[in-house]
Write a protein that holds these residues in place. Sequence first.
Motif, short mmCIF file in Angstrom:
data_model
loop_
_atom_site.label_atom_id
_atom_site.label_comp_id
_atom_site.label_asym_id
_atom_site.label_seq_id
_atom_site.Cartn_x
_atom_site.Cartn_y
_atom_site.Cartn_z
N SER A 7 0.92 -1.94 -0.19
CA SER A 7 -0.03 0.28 0.27
C SER A 7 1.36 0.94 -0.05
O SER A 7 2.26 0.87 -0.33
N PHE A 8 0.19 2.49 0.02
CA PHE A 8 0.86 3.49 0.15
C PHE A 8 -0.39 4.63 0.07
O PHE A 8 -1.21 3.77 0.54
N ASP A 9 0.32 5.48 0.62
CA ASP A 9 -0.64 6.61 1.81
C ASP A 9 -0.93 7.96 -0.12
O ASP A 9 0.03 8.23 -0.59
N ASP A 10 -2.03 8.32 0.98
CA ASP A 10 -3.07 9.37 -0.14
C ASP A 10 -1.64 10.13 -0.10
O ASP A 10 -1.84 10.70 0.85
N GLY A 11 -1.97 11.24 -1.13
CA GLY A 11 -0.71 12.41 -1.21
C GLY A 11 0.78 11.08 -1.63
O GLY A 11 1.66 12.92 -1.62
N GLY A 73 -3.84 5.78 0.34
CA GLY A 73 -4.20 5.90 -0.76
C GLY A 73 -4.31 4.93 -2.57
O GLY A 73 -5.23 5.06 -3.02
N GLY A 74 -4.47 3.41 -1.86
CA GLY A 74 -4.75 2.58 -3.13
C GLY A 74 -3.62 1.00 -2.15
O GLY A 74 -2.67 1.28 -1.24
N ALA A 86 7.07 -11.12 -2.04
CA ALA A 86 6.59 -9.80 -2.15
C ALA A 86 7.12 -8.60 -1.79
O ALA A 86 6.94 -6.93 -2.81
N LEU A 87 8.09 -8.04 -1.84
CA LEU A 87 9.04 -7.10 -2.02
C LEU A 87 9.58 -6.56 -3.63
O LEU A 87 9.26 -5.41 -3.56
N GLU A 88 9.79 -7.34 -3.93
CA GLU A 88 9.67 -7.56 -5.30
C GLU A 88 9.26 -7.41 -6.19
O GLU A 88 8.65 -6.09 -6.64
N TRP A 89 7.30 -7.53 -5.75
CA TRP A 89 6.37 -7.03 -6.55
C TRP A 89 6.23 -5.52 -6.24
O TRP A 89 6.03 -4.88 -6.81
N GLN A 101 6.04 1.72 -1.45
CA GLN A 101 5.11 0.75 -1.06
C GLN A 101 5.64 0.41 0.41
O GLN A 101 6.95 0.26 0.82
N GLU A 102 4.62 0.64 1.02
CA GLU A 102 4.45 -0.35 2.21
C GLU A 102 4.04 -1.77 1.57
O GLU A 102 3.40 -2.23 1.58
#
Length: 112
Positions: A7-11, A73-74, A86-89, A101-102
């Motif tokens: 995931s990532f934060d909005d903004g 954000g998504g 998972a880290l590669e994706w 991305q987290e």
Amino acid sequence: MTRYLISFDDGAMTFPEEELPEVAEASLEVVRKARDAAVWVFGGGLERQQASVVSTDGTVTNGPYPETKAVLGGFAIIDVPSREDALEWAAKIAAACRCAQEVREIMADPTV
């Protein structure tokens, strides 16, 4: 296999607006590759600041919220053999979305 939330934060996506079509196509290409690799579970972008919070007593508070509140954000949910996968994706998604991305492991549900 283990499921991971990417995931990532909005903004976090701070590129110029005119680059959005290029970023969207790059992101969709990563999704296509994840589907082809049979690791894609679900994902998408979220409407900005439109969350509703439901309290334990049932009270509903609707957004938008002040900019100081962190908002997702998504996200993408993938099912892969290892954290390294998972880290590669996540790296592919980060490059496509042009933002960090987290990655979090989703706890397994033994009843499923």
